[in-house]
Design a protein around this motif. Structure first.
Motif, PDB file in Angstrom:
ATOM      1  N   GLY A  65       0.822  -1.196   0.000  1.00  0.00           N
ATOM      2  CA  GLY A  65       0.000   0.000   0.000  1.00  0.00           C
ATOM      3  C   GLY A  65       0.862   1.255   0.000  1.00  0.00           C
ATOM      4  N   LEU A  66       0.250   2.374   0.335  1.00  0.00           N
ATOM      5  CA  LEU A  66       0.936   3.661   0.315  1.00  0.00           C
ATOM      6  C   LEU A  66       0.813   4.343   1.662  1.00  0.00           C
ATOM      7  CD1 LEU A  66      -0.481   4.876  -3.128  1.00  0.00           C
ATOM      8  CD2 LEU A  66       1.823   3.999  -2.699  1.00  0.00           C
ATOM      9  N   ALA A  67       1.543   5.426   1.836  1.00  0.00           N
ATOM     10  CA  ALA A  67       1.402   6.243   3.040  1.00  0.00           C
ATOM     11  C   ALA A  67       0.164   7.118   2.861  1.00  0.00           C
ATOM     12  CB  ALA A  67       2.649   7.103   3.239  1.00  0.00           C
ATOM     13  N   TRP A  68      -0.948   6.732   3.523  1.00  0.00           N
ATOM     14  CA  TRP A  68      -2.208   7.455   3.338  1.00  0.00           C
ATOM     15  C   TRP A  68      -2.123   8.860   3.919  1.00  0.00           C
ATOM     16  CZ3 TRP A  68      -3.692   4.295  -0.011  1.00  0.00           C
ATOM     17  CH2 TRP A  68      -3.794   2.922   0.190  1.00  0.00           C
ATOM     18  N   LEU A  69      -2.941   9.729   3.385  1.00  0.00           N
ATOM     19  CA  LEU A  69      -3.024  11.083   3.910  1.00  0.00           C
ATOM     20  C   LEU A  69      -3.551  11.070   5.344  1.00  0.00           C
ATOM     21  CD1 LEU A  69      -4.675  12.810   0.824  1.00  0.00           C
ATOM     22  CD2 LEU A  69      -2.388  13.348   1.721  1.00  0.00           C
ATOM     23  N   PRO A  70      -3.003  11.905   6.229  1.00  0.00           N
ATOM     24  CA  PRO A  70      -3.579  12.033   7.581  1.00  0.00           C
ATOM     25  C   PRO A  70      -5.031  12.489   7.487  1.00  0.00           C
ATOM     26  CG  PRO A  70      -1.417  13.085   7.460  1.00  0.00           C
ATOM     27  CD  PRO A  70      -1.808  12.750   6.050  1.00  0.00           C
ATOM     28  N   LYS A  71      -5.858  12.013   8.396  1.00  0.00           N
ATOM     29  CA  LYS A  71      -7.286  12.324   8.323  1.00  0.00           C
ATOM     30  C   LYS A  71      -7.575  13.815   8.388  1.00  0.00           C
ATOM     31  CE  LYS A  71      -9.058   7.875   9.939  1.00  0.00           C
ATOM     32  NZ  LYS A  71      -9.901   7.172  10.947  1.00  0.00           N
ATOM     33  N   ASP A  72      -6.754  14.553   9.131  1.00  0.00           N
ATOM     34  CA  ASP A  72      -7.032  15.985   9.243  1.00  0.00           C
ATOM     35  C   ASP A  72      -6.703  16.758   7.972  1.00  0.00           C
ATOM     36  OD1 ASP A  72      -4.287  15.827   9.389  1.00  0.00           O
ATOM     37  OD2 ASP A  72      -4.087  17.064  11.191  1.00  0.00           O
ATOM     38  N   GLU A  73      -6.047  16.093   7.009  1.00  0.00           N
ATOM     39  CA  GLU A  73      -5.776  16.737   5.732  1.00  0.00           C
ATOM     40  C   GLU A  73      -6.864  16.467   4.702  1.00  0.00           C
ATOM     41  OE1 GLU A  73      -1.883  15.946   4.230  1.00  0.00           O
ATOM     42  OE2 GLU A  73      -0.875  16.489   6.111  1.00  0.00           O
ATOM     43  N   ILE A  74      -7.748  15.516   4.999  1.00  0.00           N
ATOM     44  CA  ILE A  74      -8.842  15.177   4.096  1.00  0.00           C
ATOM     45  C   ILE A  74      -9.974  16.193   4.259  1.00  0.00           C
ATOM     46  CG2 ILE A  74     -10.555  13.420   3.499  1.00  0.00           C
ATOM     47  CD1 ILE A  74      -7.768  12.538   2.830  1.00  0.00           C
ATOM     48  N   LEU A  75     -10.578  16.604   3.160  1.00  0.00           N
ATOM     49  CA  LEU A  75     -11.717  17.515   3.239  1.00  0.00           C
ATOM     50  C   LEU A  75     -12.855  16.884   4.031  1.00  0.00           C
ATOM     51  CD1 LEU A  75     -11.952  18.891  -0.420  1.00  0.00           C
ATOM     52  CD2 LEU A  75     -11.002  20.072   1.578  1.00  0.00           C
ATOM     53  N   GLY A  76     -13.477  17.672   4.906  1.00  0.00           N
ATOM     54  CA  GLY A  76     -14.657  17.214   5.624  1.00  0.00           C
ATOM     55  C   GLY A  76     -15.905  17.372   4.771  1.00  0.00           C
ATOM     56  N   ASP A  77     -17.006  16.792   5.240  1.00  0.00           N
ATOM     57  CA  ASP A  77     -18.251  16.861   4.472  1.00  0.00           C
ATOM     58  C   ASP A  77     -18.681  18.299   4.221  1.00  0.00           C
ATOM     59  OD1 ASP A  77     -18.190  14.134   4.558  1.00  0.00           O
ATOM     60  OD2 ASP A  77     -20.098  13.883   5.625  1.00  0.00           O
ATOM     61  N   ASP A  78     -18.591  19.152   5.233  1.00  0.00           N
ATOM     62  CA  ASP A  78     -19.013  20.541   5.066  1.00  0.00           C
ATOM     63  C   ASP A  78     -18.168  21.240   4.005  1.00  0.00           C
ATOM     64  OD1 ASP A  78     -20.916  20.186   7.014  1.00  0.00           O
ATOM     65  OD2 ASP A  78     -19.792  21.204   8.598  1.00  0.00           O
ATOM     66  N   GLU A  79     -16.862  20.949   3.994  1.00  0.00           N
ATOM     67  CA  GLU A  79     -15.976  21.561   3.007  1.00  0.00           C
ATOM     68  C   GLU A  79     -16.299  21.072   1.599  1.00  0.00           C
ATOM     69  OE1 GLU A  79     -11.906  22.321   5.566  1.00  0.00           O
ATOM     70  OE2 GLU A  79     -12.414  20.242   5.031  1.00  0.00           O
ATOM     71  N   ILE A  80     -16.579  19.779   1.459  1.00  0.00           N
ATOM     72  CA  ILE A  80     -16.935  19.227   0.149  1.00  0.00           C
ATOM     73  C   ILE A  80     -18.222  19.857  -0.363  1.00  0.00           C
ATOM     74  CG2 ILE A  80     -17.775  17.141  -0.997  1.00  0.00           C
ATOM     75  CD1 ILE A  80     -15.730  15.568   0.656  1.00  0.00           C
ATOM     76  N   VAL A  81     -19.223  19.921   0.502  1.00  0.00           N
ATOM     77  CA  VAL A  81     -20.507  20.491   0.087  1.00  0.00           C
ATOM     78  C   VAL A  81     -20.341  21.952  -0.330  1.00  0.00           C
ATOM     79  CG1 VAL A  81     -22.834  21.106   0.859  1.00  0.00           C
ATOM     80  CG2 VAL A  81     -21.875  18.877   1.467  1.00  0.00           C
ATOM     81  N   ARG A  82     -19.531  22.690   0.413  1.00  0.00           N
ATOM     82  CA  ARG A  82     -19.329  24.093   0.052  1.00  0.00           C
ATOM     83  C   ARG A  82     -18.661  24.224  -1.305  1.00  0.00           C
ATOM     84  NH1 ARG A  82     -15.431  28.656   2.943  1.00  0.00           N
ATOM     85  NH2 ARG A  82     -15.864  30.275   1.383  1.00  0.00           N
ATOM     86  N   LEU A  83     -17.623  23.438  -1.554  1.00  0.00           N
ATOM     87  CA  LEU A  83     -16.920  23.542  -2.833  1.00  0.00           C
ATOM     88  C   LEU A  83     -17.816  23.129  -3.994  1.00  0.00           C
ATOM     89  CD1 LEU A  83     -13.356  22.242  -1.883  1.00  0.00           C
ATOM     90  CD2 LEU A  83     -14.039  24.595  -2.429  1.00  0.00           C
ATOM     91  N   VAL A  84     -18.621  22.095  -3.805  1.00  0.00           N
ATOM     92  CA  VAL A  84     -19.527  21.682  -4.876  1.00  0.00           C
ATOM     93  C   VAL A  84     -20.606  22.734  -5.082  1.00  0.00           C
ATOM     94  CG1 VAL A  84     -21.187  19.926  -5.619  1.00  0.00           C
ATOM     95  CG2 VAL A  84     -19.044  19.232  -4.548  1.00  0.00           C
ATOM     96  N   ARG A  85     -21.057  23.358  -4.012  1.00  0.00           N
ATOM     97  CA  ARG A  85     -22.051  24.428  -4.157  1.00  0.00           C
ATOM     98  C   ARG A  85     -21.484  25.580  -4.979  1.00  0.00           C
ATOM     99  NH1 ARG A  85     -22.396  29.016  -1.826  1.00  0.00           N
ATOM    100  NH2 ARG A  85     -21.047  28.471  -0.055  1.00  0.00           N
ATOM    101  N   VAL A  86     -20.261  26.003  -4.673  1.00  0.00           N
ATOM    102  CA  VAL A  86     -19.632  27.064  -5.457  1.00  0.00           C
ATOM    103  C   VAL A  86     -19.488  26.631  -6.920  1.00  0.00           C
ATOM    104  CG1 VAL A  86     -17.493  28.365  -5.792  1.00  0.00           C
ATOM    105  CG2 VAL A  86     -18.408  28.051  -3.480  1.00  0.00           C
ATOM    106  N   ALA A  87     -19.118  25.373  -7.121  1.00  0.00           N
ATOM    107  CA  ALA A  87     -18.908  24.865  -8.480  1.00  0.00           C
ATOM    108  C   ALA A  87     -20.195  24.849  -9.291  1.00  0.00           C
ATOM    109  CB  ALA A  87     -18.309  23.463  -8.411  1.00  0.00           C
ATOM    110  N   THR A  88     -21.306  24.473  -8.659  1.00  0.00           N
ATOM    111  CA  THR A  88     -22.564  24.390  -9.401  1.00  0.00           C
ATOM    112  C   THR A  88     -23.241  25.749  -9.536  1.00  0.00           C
ATOM    113  OG1 THR A  88     -23.750  23.799  -7.356  1.00  0.00           O
ATOM    114  CG2 THR A  88     -22.970  21.986  -8.748  1.00  0.00           C
ATOM    115  N   GLU A  89     -23.137  26.582  -8.515  1.00  0.00           N
ATOM    116  CA  GLU A  89     -23.792  27.884  -8.551  1.00  0.00           C
ATOM    117  C   GLU A  89     -23.053  28.879  -9.437  1.00  0.00           C
ATOM    118  OE1 GLU A  89     -24.200  29.437  -4.643  1.00  0.00           O
ATOM    119  OE2 GLU A  89     -25.897  28.144  -4.084  1.00  0.00           O
ATOM    120  N   ARG A  90     -21.708  28.836  -9.419  1.00  0.00           N
ATOM    121  CA  ARG A  90     -20.926  29.903 -10.028  1.00  0.00           C
ATOM    122  C   ARG A  90     -20.082  29.473 -11.228  1.00  0.00           C
ATOM    123  NH1 ARG A  90     -18.682  34.046  -5.838  1.00  0.00           N
ATOM    124  NH2 ARG A  90     -20.326  34.161  -4.257  1.00  0.00           N
ATOM    125  N   LEU A  91     -19.798  28.165 -11.330  1.00  0.00           N
ATOM    126  CA  LEU A  91     -18.767  27.732 -12.276  1.00  0.00           C
ATOM    127  C   LEU A  91     -19.264  26.766 -13.340  1.00  0.00           C
ATOM    128  CD1 LEU A  91     -16.115  27.435  -9.491  1.00  0.00           C
ATOM    129  CD2 LEU A  91     -15.870  28.931 -11.472  1.00  0.00           C
TER     130      LEU A  91
END
Length: 325
Positions: A31-57
Motif C-alpha cells: 500500500g501507500l502512506a495514506w493522507l492524515p485524516k485531518d488533511e482530508i476535506l470534511g463533508d461541510d468543506e466538500i458540500v461548500r466547494l460543490v455548491r460554489v462549483a454548481t452555482e458559479r462555475l
C-alpha cells in the motif's frame, strides 16, 4: 472556460486516497502512506466547494472517486447533501465494487444516479493475483445489487494489460451483455505509484477492438457529448462497448473535466504537474469569491494536452489513487 475554449462541466471529486485493494498496476503490495485524516476535506468543506462549483462555475456533473470512495464513512448522508443543492449536479461514483452490495440501495435512495465498477477479470485466481485480495465474489454481488437498485447504466471498467488479462477482453464483453451492464476498456496509463508502467504492456484501443471483433460484430456510435469513451454498438444486442484511449487516441481537445483531490487540491488535468490549494482557502477563512477566482485561474492555465506521447511529458508527482479518477 480555458484559453482554448473548452468549457468544464464535469468534476471528478476524490473522497479518500485509501483503498481496500492493492491492484498491481496501481500501487505496491504494502500500500501507500495514506493522507492524515485531518488533511482530508470534511463533508461541510466538500458540500461548500460543490455548491460554489454548481452555482458559479457551471459544473453539472460530479463523479465521486477515490482511492475507494465506499470506504468513506457516512457516504449516503454526503450524497444526500450534494443532491439537495440547487442547482443539483448529476451524481455518480467510481468504485471497485467491494461493499457495494451492502449500500447500493442506500446510495440510490440518497440520490446517486449511477455507478462505474472496476473489474479486470472474471477468474477468481486471476482477480486475487491482480488485486492481491480474494474478493471477486463481492464485486460481482455489488454489480448485481447496483443493477437491482436502479443505478443504471451500470458501467464496468477494465484495464487490459498484456500477458495479464488481455485474453479476457471478449469474455468481459459477453459478461456485460448477458447481465445488462455497459462494458468499457481503458488503456493503461503511467499513473501507478511504483513507476512500473511500460508502454509495451499497454493493450491499445486498436488491439482491444480487434479482440472484441473476433467474437462480436460492432457498429461505431462515436462519443456521447464530451465523454472520454468512444463507443460501438454490439450488433444483435441492446448493448454498447466503450474504449477510453487516453494514450493512443487522446481526446484532450474536448476535455470538460476538472479534478479535486481528497485533500482539496484542484487539478485541471489528470496529468497536471501543478495544483491549486482550495483547502487552504477554506480553512483560512476565504469567501466564495476567492474560491471562485482560484478555480477560474486554475482552469485558465490548463495546457492544450497532456503530451503523453512527446519527449516533454512529465509524470505527475501523485499516483492515480491519490489524484482520484
Amino acid at each position: 472556460m480555458d484559453r482554448f475554449g473548452r468549457v468544464h462541466t464535469d468534476l471528478r471529486l476524490s473522497l479518500t486516497d485509501r483503498c481496500n485493494l492493492r491492484c498491481t498496476y496501481c500501487m505496491p503490495a504494502e500500500g501507500l502512506a495514506w493522507l492524515p485524516k485531518d488533511e482530508i476535506l470534511g463533508d461541510d468543506e466538500i458540500v461548500r466547494l460543490v455548491r460554489v462549483a454548481t452555482e458559479r462555475l457551471g459544473i453539472t456533473e460530479v463523479r465521486l472517486t477515490g482511492g475507494e470512495p465506499l470506504v468513506r464513512r457516512g457516504l449516503p448522508d454526503l450524497i444526500a447533501r450534494l443532491t439537495a443543492l440547487d442547482p443539483a449536479p448529476e451524481l455518480s461514483i467510481t468504485t471497485n465494487g467491494i461493499g457495494l452490495a451492502r449500500c447500493a440501495t442506500a446510495l440510490r435512495e440518497a440520490g446517486l444516479s449511477r455507478v462505474n465498477v472496476s473489474l479486470d477479470t472474471l477468474r477468481p485466481e486471476r482477480f486475487a493475483a491482480i488485486t492481491r485480495r480474494d474478493r471477486l465474489a463481492d464485486v460481482l454481488a455489488g454489480l448485481r445489487a447496483a443493477h437491482e437498485a436502479g443505478l443504471d447504466p451500470v458501467k464496468v471498467n477494465a484495464v487490459p494489460v498484456r500477458g495479464v488479462n488481455d485474453d479476457e477482453i471478449a469474455d468481459l464483453v459477453a459478461f456485460a451483455v448477458d447481465n445488462g451492464y455497459r462494458m468499457r476498456f481503458i488503456e493503461s496509463m503511467p499513473l501507478d505509484a511504483q513507476g512500473a508502467w511500460e508502454r509495451d504492456r499497454m493493450v491499445t484501443a486498436e488491439e482491444i477492438l480487434e479482440r472484441i471483433g473476433e467474437r462480436f460484430s460492432l457498429t461505431p456510435v462515436g462519443r456521447e457529448d464530451n465523454a472520454p469513451a468512444e463507443e460501438w454498438r454490439i450488433d444483435g444486442t441492446d448493448s454498447v462497448v466503450g474504449v477510453i484511449a487516453s494514450v493512443t487516441r487522446p481526446f484532450c481537445g474536448s476535455c470538460d473535466r476538472v479534478r479535486l483531490t481528497a485533500d482539496g487540491q484542484l487539478r485541471n488535468c489528470l496529468f497536471a504537474t501543478e495544483e491549486s490549494d482550495l483547502r487552504a482557502l477554506l480553512r483560512g477563512g476565504a469567501d466564495d469569491d476567492a474560491v471562485e477566482a482560484t478555480w477560474r485561474s486554475c482552469i485558465g492555465g490548463k495546457a492544450r494536452g497532456h503530451a503523453i506521447n512527446s519527449e516533454d511529458f512529465r509524470r505527475p508527482d501523485r499516483p492515480m489513487s491519490a489524484i482520484g479518477g
